[in-house]
Design an enzyme around this catalytic site. Structure first.
Site, PDB file in Angstrom:
ATOM      1  CD  GLU A 120      -2.607   1.278   2.685  1.00 16.31           C
ATOM      2  OE1 GLU A 120      -3.384   2.046   2.784  1.00 16.31           O
ATOM      3  OE2 GLU A 120      -2.181   0.783   3.609  1.00 16.31           O
ATOM      4  CE  LYS A 124      -8.587   0.280   4.770  1.00 13.68           C
ATOM      5  NZ  LYS A 124      -7.265   1.372   5.133  1.00 13.68           N
ATOM      6  CB  CYS A 137      -4.318  -0.445   5.688  1.00  9.49           C
ATOM      7  SG  CYS A 137      -3.562   0.320   6.915  1.00  9.49           S
TER       8      CYS A 137
END
Length: 576
Positions: A285, A355, A446
Site C-alpha cells: 500500500e 477498501k 491495511c
C-alpha cells in the site's frame, strides 16, 4: 500474606492490578508474545473486578476509565504520534484524541465488568468463574467497537499450539480459551491442598479440556503439513517488495522529485534479478502514493491518473509474465476509492477491490458534515469513500512464461505502447493455451486484516479464496512496536481460514505465513528495504470449521452461560 500489607480496597492495590493488565497486554502481544503475560493480564483483570465489586458501580467505572488510560500508555503509547502524522493534527489535539481513543477502544472493559458484576461472583475460588468470566470477556470482545482492535485472544500468541483453536472458533474463541485457562489456574491454586473437594475436581476436569485443545493444536500442525494435494499441486511463485519509502503527505503531492524517486525505487525492486520469473508480484500500500491507473476524465482533472505509474505496472507484467497486485487511488463517479488492484498478464485487464473499512481521521473524517471545521484541524485526513462489497481478485498462472524485454524502458510514461502489446490476439491465444490454473486472492487493505468479520464475508459465496494478501502502509505510525502488533494480529487470519497469508508492508514488517500461522520466510524488518521471492501452495483441502460457521455457536454459548447465571442469581435473591 500479601493482603496484610495492601488492602483489597486501596488505591495502590487497584493501580497495581491496572498496570498488571497493561504490562501483561503489551508483553502478550507481538513482538514479545509471552503466553504467561497474557495469563497474567487476565488474572490481574479478575482480581481488579473483585476489588471493584466492593465499591459502587460509578466508582468502579471511574477505575475502568483509569484502566483504559493506563492501557493506552503501556501498550499503545505510539498512538499520539500516529494521529499527528496521519491526520496532520497538532500535538495538543493528538494528545487529547489519545485520551479519547483510550476511552472508546476500551469500552469493552465497561461491558465486561458490568456483565461480571451482575453475575454476583464473590470470590475467585468459586467454580462459576470458570465459565462466567470467559463468557463475559468474550462477549465484550465481540460487541464493542474498536479503532485499532485487540482482543483477549491476541494475548495467546505465545503458543502456536493453542492458536490452532482459532480454526474452530476464531480469535474470539481464543479470548474464551485464555480467560478459561486463567480461571482454571486460580481454582487449581486455591484448592490444590483439598484434592477431595468438588472445586479441585472441577479444575482437573477443566485441565483435561485444555489438554484436549492443546492436543488438537498439535494434531492440526502435523495434519496440515502432511495433507497437501500431491496429485495436482498449485504452486504460486511470488515476488514481494518492501521499498521503505517515506509517507506521502499532501505537501509532497506536487513534488516531482519525490514522486520520481518513489516510483524509481519501486520499479528497481520489482524487476526480478533471478532467472525464473514470478507468477505474482506484490507491491504494498502507498508504495506509489496519490495516484491511480484509470485514464478517465475525472482522474485526469483531479491529477490522480499517472501515466508513469500505469507504465510501470504494464512494464513489470510484460517483462516478467506475472500478474501484479498493487494499491492505487481512483475516482469512481466522483467517489475517491482506496483500492487493491490486480493487473492480469493473461488479458491485460485490471480487477479492483474497494477498501470497505476505512481508518477514522486518516482516510475519512467522522462527522465532517455536521462539523466542517474539523477539516482545518485534521488537514492530512483523506476523503475516501468505503466500498460496499467483498470481491475476490482472480489471477492466472501461465506455463512456460519467460522473462523478456518489452518496448524500451524510456517509454514508461507512454503506457499506450505497452497496452498495444497486451492487445495482441495471437499472444492472448497462446497464453490461454498455456494457462495452468487460475487462483483467487482475498484482498485486505491495511488494517482491514485485523477484523475477522471482513474475512468471513468471503466464505459465504460459492467461489472461495485460496490465498489472503494484506498490503499495508505502517510508515505513518513510525513505530516498530505498532508494526509488530499489527502484524501479529493479522497472522491469526491464516489460522482461522486455513489459508496462506502474505503481508506486504511499505516499511515493514513484511511476512508470509502458512495455513498454521507458521512463518514461511525470513521477515523484512522495520524500515528495511528489500524483496522476498518464495513459493506458496494453494491447494487447501477443506474449509475450516470457523469459515463455515463463523461466530454463531460462540455467541449462543456465551449468551446462554450468562443468561443461565442471571436467572440463577435472580432466583436466589427472590428466595432471600
Amino acid at each position: 500474606m500479601f493482603y496484610n500489607f495492601i488492602s483489597k480496597d486501596s488505591i495502590l492495590y487497584r493501580l497495581i492490578l491496572c498496570f498488571g493488565i497493561g504490562i501483561g497486554t503489551v508483553f502478550g502481544l507481538s513482538p514479545f508474545s509471552f503466553f504467561s503475560a497474557g495469563v497474567f493480564a487476565s488474572i490481574s483483570c479478575i482480581f481488579l473486578f473483585f476489588s471493584l465489586n466492593r465499591t459502587s458501580i460509578w466508582k468502579a467505572f471511574l477505575w475502568l476509565l483509569i484502566l483504559s488510560q493506563i492501557l493506552n500508555f503501556t501498550a499503545f503509547y505510539w498512538i499520539p504520534g500516529a494521529i499527528s502524522r496521519i491526520s496532520g493534527a497538532n500535538t495538543f489535539v493528538s494528545i487529547l484524541f489519545f485520551f479519547l481513543y483510550g476511552l472508546i477502544s476500551h469500552l469493552k472493559f465497561f461491558l465486561f465488568y458490568t456483565l461480571f458484576r451482575f453475575s454476583k461472583i464473590d470470590s475467585a475460588s468459586k467454580t462459576y468463574i470458570l465459565l462466567i468470566f470467559p463468557a463475559a470477556g468474550t462477549l465484550s470482545d465481540m460487541i464493542t467497537f474498536q479503532i485499532f482492535p485487540w482482543y483477549w485472544g491476541n494475548l495467546i500468541s505465545g503458543s502456536i499450539v493453542f492458536e490452532q483453536f482459532a480454526s474452530i472458533c476464531g480469535v474470539y474463541g481464543l479470548s474464551f480459551l485464555l480467560l478459561f485457562i486463567s480461571s482454571t489456574f486460580l481454582i487449581l491454586v486455591n484448592y490444590y491442598k483439598y484434592k477431595n473437594s468438588k472445586e479441585f475436581k472441577t479444575s482437573i476436569a477443566s485441565l483435561i479440556c485444555i489438554a484436549f485443545i492443546y492436543r488438537f493444536g498439535l494434531y492440526r500442525i502435523g495434519y496440515i503439513n502432511q495433507s497437501q494435494n500431491e496429485l495436482k499441486p498449485k504452486n504460486l511463485s511470488v515476488l514481494m517488495i518492501q521499498p521503505d519509502t517515506s509517507p506521502g503527505t499532501k505537501d509532497l503531492k506536487a513534488d516531482a522529485s519525490y514522486l520520481s524517486a518513489t516510483m524509481s525505487k519501486v520499479f528497481s525492486l520489482a524487476i526480478p534479478t533471478f532467472e525464473n520469473s514470478p507468477s505474482l508480484i506484490v507491491i504494498p500500500e502507498s508504495a506509489i502514493p496519490f495516484h491511480g491507473t484509470i485514464d478517465s476524465e475525472e482522474n485526469r482533472k483531479e491529477k490522480i491518473y499517472s501515466s508513469t505509474m500505469e507504465g510501470i505496472i504494464l512494464y513489470l507484467s510484460k517483462h516478467t509474465g506475472a500478474d501484479v497486485l498493487f494499491n492505487e487511488l481512483n475516482l469512481d463517479e466522483n467517489k475517491l476509492r482506496n483500492q487493491v488492484s490486480l493487473f492480469k498478464n493473461l488479458d491485460g485487464k485490471t480487477e479492483r477491490y474497494n477498501k470497505r473499512r476505512l481508518l477514522p481521521f486518516g482516510e475519512y473524517l467522522p462527522m465532517e458534515k455536521n462539523f466542517p471545521f474539523l477539516r482545518s484541524i485534521f488537514q492530512e485526513t483523506s476523503r475516501y469513500v468505503p466500498g460496499e462489497f467483498p470481491k475476490l481478485l482472480i489471477g492466472n498462472k501461465i506455463q512456460n512464461q519467460r522473462s523478456f524485454l518489452p518496448p524500451e524502458i524510456s517509454k514508461l510514461n507512454e503506457p499506450k505502447t505497452y497496452r498495444y502489446e497486451f492487445s495482441s490476439i495471437v499472444e492472448h491465444t497462446n497464453k490461454i493455451r498455456n494457462l495452468e490454473y487460475s487462483y483467487s486472492i482475498l484482498p485486505l487493505l491495511c488494517y482491514e486484516a485485523m477484523f475477522t468479520e471482513l474475512v468471513l464475508d468471503y466464505f459465504q459465496n460459492e467461489q472461495k479464496p485460496e490465498v489472503l494478501i494484506n498490503i499495508t502502509n505502517d510508515s505513518w505510525f513510525d513505530s516498530e512496536l505498532e508494526a509488530y502488533q499489527h502484524s501479529g494480529a493479522v497472522r491469526l487470519r491464516a489460522i482461522e481460514t486455513g489459508l496462506p497469508l502474505i503481508r506486504s508492508a511499505v516499511s515493514g514488517i513484511s511476512e508470509v505465513w502458512d495455513a498454521r500461522g507458521i512463518p514461511m520466510i525470513v521477515p523484512i524488518g522495520f524500515h528495511e528495504t528489500g524483496t522476498r521471492a518464495f513459493s506458496i501452495r494453494l491447494d487447501a483441502i477443506e474449509s475450516t470449521i470457523y469459515t463455515r460457521f463463523g461466530n454463531s455457536f460462540l455467541w449462543i454459548f456465551c449468551i446462554l452461560i450468562l443468561i443461565s447465571r442471571l436467572i440463577f442469581v435472580s432466583r436466589i435473591e427472590r428466595k432471600s
